[in-house]
Each structure stands twice: as C-alpha cells, then as structure tokens.
Design a protein around this motif. Structure first.
Motif, PDB file in Angstrom:
ATOM      1  N   MET A   1      49.207  43.269  39.488  1.00 56.10           N
ATOM      2  CA  MET A   1      50.490  43.948  39.655  1.00 56.10           C
ATOM      3  C   MET A   1      51.480  43.081  40.417  1.00 56.10           C
ATOM      4  N   MET A   2      50.962  42.318  41.377  1.00 54.83           N
ATOM      5  CA  MET A   2      51.791  41.411  42.164  1.00 54.83           C
ATOM      6  C   MET A   2      51.050  40.081  42.305  1.00 54.83           C
ATOM      7  N   ALA A   3      51.807  39.027  42.522  1.00 55.05           N
ATOM      8  CA  ALA A   3      51.249  37.675  42.501  1.00 55.05           C
ATOM      9  C   ALA A   3      50.561  37.307  43.814  1.00 55.05           C
ATOM     10  N   ALA A   4      49.713  36.291  43.723  1.00 54.73           N
ATOM     11  CA  ALA A   4      49.221  35.617  44.923  1.00 54.73           C
ATOM     12  C   ALA A   4      50.334  34.727  45.460  1.00 54.73           C
ATOM     13  N   SER A   5      50.362  34.550  46.766  1.00 58.77           N
ATOM     14  CA  SER A   5      51.361  33.661  47.364  1.00 58.77           C
ATOM     15  C   SER A   5      50.677  32.535  48.119  1.00 58.77           C
ATOM     16  N   SER A   6      51.271  31.365  48.021  1.00 60.54           N
ATOM     17  CA  SER A   6      50.808  30.187  48.752  1.00 60.54           C
ATOM     18  C   SER A   6      52.032  29.443  49.263  1.00 60.54           C
ATOM     19  N   GLY A   7      51.813  28.533  50.190  1.00 56.75           N
ATOM     20  CA  GLY A   7      52.899  27.718  50.705  1.00 56.75           C
ATOM     21  C   GLY A   7      52.641  26.248  50.466  1.00 56.75           C
ATOM     22  N   LEU A   8      53.672  25.524  50.034  1.00 54.96           N
ATOM     23  CA  LEU A   8      53.597  24.073  49.849  1.00 54.96           C
ATOM     24  C   LEU A   8      54.540  23.435  50.862  1.00 54.96           C
TER      25      LEU A   8
ATOM     26  N   GLU B   1      47.898  31.881  50.975  1.00 58.16           N
ATOM     27  CA  GLU B   1      48.288  32.966  51.874  1.00 58.16           C
ATOM     28  C   GLU B   1      47.643  34.281  51.435  1.00 58.16           C
ATOM     29  N   TYR B   2      48.253  34.999  50.497  1.00 59.99           N
ATOM     30  CA  TYR B   2      47.698  36.269  50.036  1.00 59.99           C
ATOM     31  C   TYR B   2      47.182  36.138  48.617  1.00 59.99           C
ATOM     32  N   PRO B   3      46.080  36.809  48.290  1.00 65.03           N
ATOM     33  CA  PRO B   3      45.624  36.828  46.891  1.00 65.03           C
ATOM     34  C   PRO B   3      46.514  37.734  46.056  1.00 65.03           C
ATOM     35  N   ALA B   4      46.321  37.706  44.757  1.00 60.75           N
ATOM     36  CA  ALA B   4      47.060  38.595  43.863  1.00 60.75           C
ATOM     37  C   ALA B   4      46.664  40.044  44.129  1.00 60.75           C
ATOM     38  N   THR B   5      47.621  40.936  43.963  1.00 61.70           N
ATOM     39  CA  THR B   5      47.360  42.369  44.089  1.00 61.70           C
ATOM     40  C   THR B   5      46.897  42.872  42.728  1.00 61.70           C
ATOM     41  N   VAL B   6      45.628  43.234  42.652  1.00 64.68           N
ATOM     42  CA  VAL B   6      45.023  43.611  41.372  1.00 64.68           C
ATOM     43  C   VAL B   6      44.527  45.047  41.459  1.00 64.68           C
ATOM     44  N   ASN B   7      45.127  45.909  40.654  1.00 64.97           N
ATOM     45  CA  ASN B   7      44.732  47.316  40.628  1.00 64.97           C
ATOM     46  C   ASN B   7      43.494  47.517  39.767  1.00 64.97           C
ATOM     47  N   ASP B   8      42.575  48.329  40.262  1.00 61.70           N
ATOM     48  CA  ASP B   8      41.451  48.763  39.443  1.00 61.70           C
ATOM     49  C   ASP B   8      42.001  49.586  38.280  1.00 61.70           C
ATOM     50  N   ALA B   9      41.558  49.296  37.070  1.00 59.91           N
ATOM     51  CA  ALA B   9      42.122  49.953  35.886  1.00 59.91           C
ATOM     52  C   ALA B   9      41.940  51.465  35.930  1.00 59.91           C
ATOM     53  N   ASP B  10      40.759  51.928  36.323  1.00 53.59           N
ATOM     54  CA  ASP B  10      40.512  53.373  36.384  1.00 53.59           C
ATOM     55  C   ASP B  10      41.356  54.031  37.465  1.00 53.59           C
ATOM     56  N   GLU B  11      41.495  53.348  38.601  1.00 51.24           N
ATOM     57  CA  GLU B  11      42.279  53.930  39.698  1.00 51.24           C
ATOM     58  C   GLU B  11      43.769  53.944  39.370  1.00 51.24           C
TER      59      GLU B  11
END
Length: 396
Positions: free
Chosen positions: A183-190, A298-308
C-alpha cells in the motif's frame, strides 16, 4: 453495539481534544504535552497503561470480559517542522511546528475508540491494545514501541492490527480506502559526499571541483531509475538537499547531497542499494575525485494482509454504506512505520478522507503549511476502529 450513534454522542469531546492537540504540536519521540493530554483524556477508563521508556509512547490495554483474540489499534501523535499558514483560531502555538499530517486527528480518534470500547468492556471477547505512538515522521517510533513490547502488551502477541490515516486531499471527505498487498513504499536514504580540492573560482583548472561532479551524479541517478529498473516494480529517487560552498567565487573542497529512495520489492531495494552507491563512486572516480556514499534502509514497505484488507473494506461498507468506501487503484510512494507492525502481525492500514474542500483536488496536501483537516470525520473514524476491533475479536 451501535458505535456510529455512540461516537456521535462524544463527537464534541473528540473535536475539542483534536483542537487542543493541534495547538501544541511536538516533534519526534519526546512529546510531553501530547502525552499528558492523552493521559488526561483516558483518565477513568478501565485501561492498563504503560508509558514508553525511550519515548513518550502510551500503551493502553483494555481487557475484555470474555476470552478471545488480542487486537491492536494504532494512532501516531507527532507533528512536523512546518510553520502553519491556516486562519483557524486554534492554530499551532508552537512556531515552526504543525500537525500538517493529521496526527492530531489520529490521536483523538484513537481516544474515541478507547472510550467506545471501554463502555462495552464486559461484552468484549478478547483484549484491545491501543498504541499511541510518537515519532512516526522519520524517528521510527513504531520500532521503539515494538522493541519495548507493544505487540505483546496484552500478555501474548496481538492477532491483528489496524491503523487509520487521514488525507487532506485526493480522497473525498468521509471516504475510506485501502488495498490488499503493498500500500505504501519502503523508504531509504542515499547520502553522498563528493570530495575534491577547493580553490579560487577563477582558476578551476587548479582544483578538483566537486559541484559539477555531484550534479552529474544527481542527473545520472534519474537515468538509473528509468534505464535499470522494471517499470512494473517502480522506484523513486528524489534529491532533497544539496549543500556546497560558502561564496560564489570559491570552489569548495566537497559537495554533499541527500536523497530519499522509495521501493516496493526487496529485489528493487537490493538493486538500487548496490547500483546507486557504485554509480556515485564511479562517476567521482572518473573525474579524479572520490565519493563517500552511504545508503541507509529506513522503513519497509507497508503491506496489508489480503484477508485483513478485505475485512476492513467490508466493515467500512457495512457500517457506513457502499459509497463511503473505494479501493485504492495503486499503492503510493509515501512511507509509514506502521509497516513494522504489519511485518510482525497480519493487519491492514487505511486512508480516510478529511479534506475541507468539496473537491479534494482543490485542497492543500498533507505536509503543506496550508494542510487542513475537517474534524467532523473524527466520530466515524473512531467508530470504524472500534467496530474493526469487535468484529475481529468475534471472528476468533
């Protein structure tokens, strides 16, 4: 339980709390005024409250009258370093700090859910963990709370987790939206520091000028995105800062820039981590300079469980009607540290339209100094969180 009706009855309290919080925005992990306001709002409720050790987090557990699953509901509390430009009488009193992302609504809405569920404590078939989180805006507050045991606050790991984020534009007022999967991306810093040899601007041939080299790296990073990555597994690299020099006729010793990198898959993340670092180093070397390059996940991707996610959608439609829910067509490149919770337990994150404009396209976006949120959405947001908790507990 008619949470819509019960939430409407406390709407005034929630709006008052939201506006109190809006005037005292705080940044990062240390939010003493916000924490005090939350604790005051929760006073008298049958909650087991634990305060954070590394932050001003508040974890509150409501023990149901019957055995059953444990469900986590989350609201983030921190603000942004933005100077507000809205005319409301309850604008930020902290100059340079603003609730420009709607976390004041998240906090007030979670308080509302706690009040609604507490009124039915004996009927609840399970426990509810209320996660009042500081430090979402780049401070990894979720990571701090997880390390201190928020997922096990009920005495065992929660079975599911839900979070709600208001949007000041793009989504019509009162409409909920989410999607299964990413649903939302992972973020990293360069972070790149190009190291050369400074000197007088009139004699560049006697120097190793880092500025054009850094600029070339920035341009090459955009070509890297379009020429080395699958368009169906997108990435974004955006340079947010560039710092070099002290005067227009002096070539500096070094030039620095920092970029945010957004990805969805582990494959794309691993590739951009390797190739962006190599590209920067090699371009600097080609010009006789060196580059000190650091890539930080930094943060991983925001991944929703399909059933939830399907459960969230059906609950929203059942509670408010078909017209109050739309499925997100695509994920967004923003990032969110609730992703850490969803890495550990099944659950779903969702967006909630809170625009003050009839046409969301006319509204300022989240993080803008003119971002505005209609707090009339608070009662329904609280009702949905409470309904999700009860229905999930009743599923067993």
């Amino acid at each position: 339980m008619d949470f819509r009706e019960e939430a409407a009855a406390i709407e005034g309290e929630l709006i008052a709390l939201r506006r109190e919080l809006h005037q005292i925005p705080e940044i990062g992990l240390d939010l003493p005024k916000t924490q005090a306001a939350v604790l005051a709002a929760l006073e008298g409720l049958p909650l087991e409250i634990t305060l954070g050790e590394s932050s001003t987090a508040v974890t509150a557990v409501l023990r149901g009258g019957k055995p059953g699953p444990a469900v986590l509901l989350r609201g983030d509390m921190d603000a942004l370093p933005v100077t507000e430009e809205n005319p409301a009488e309850w604008v930020s009193k902290h100059v340079g700090t603003m609730h420009a992302c709607g976390h004041d609504l998240h906090t007030a809405g979670l308080v509302g859910a706690a009040k609604l569920l507490s009124a039915h404590q004996a009927e609840l078939a399970g426990d509810v963990v209320f996660m009042f989180q500081p430090g979402e805006e780049g401070w990894d507050g979720a990571g701090h709370m997880i390390a201190e045991g928020v997922l096990e606050a009920a005495g065992r790991k929660v079975d599911a987790a839900y979070g709600l984020h208001v949007i000041s534009d793009t989504v019509p007022r009162g409409v909920f939206t989410t999607k299964p999967g990413p649903m939302m991306a992972a973020s990293s810093g360069l972070f790149v520091n190009v190291i050369g040899k400074g000197g007088h601007g009139s004699r560049p041939n006697t120097t190793l000028d880092p500025i054009p080299v850094a600029a070339e790296i920035i341009t090459a990073l955009q070509a890297l995105v379009t020429r080395r990555f699958n368009v169906w597994d997108p990435i974004v690299i955006t340079v947010g800062t560039f710092n070099a020099g002290t005067r227009h006729n002096i070539i500096p010793d070094n030039a620095k820039f920092a970029a945010t990198v957004r990805t969805f898959s582990e494959e794309a993340l691993a590739q951009v981590e390797k190739e962006s670092v190599k590209l920067a180093e090699d371009i600097a070397t080609a010009h006789g300079l060196t580059a000190d390059v650091r890539f930080e996940r930094e943060y991983p991707a925001t991944v929703n469980d399909a059933d939830e996610a399907a459960f969230v959608a059906e609950t929203a439609k059942d509670l408010f009607g078909e017209d109050r829910y739309v499925e997100m067509p695509d994920p967004v490149m923003g990032s969110e540290d609730f992703s850490r919770v969803l890495e550990a337990v099944p659950g779903s994150y969702m967006f909630y339209g809170a625009t003050v404009k009839e046409d969301p396209a006319d509204a300022a976006s989240n993080h803008s100094p003119r971002a505005a949120f209609d707090d009339s959405v608070l009662a329904d947001g609280a009702a949905l969180l409470a309904e999700l908790a009860v229905r999930r507990m009743n599923r067993g």
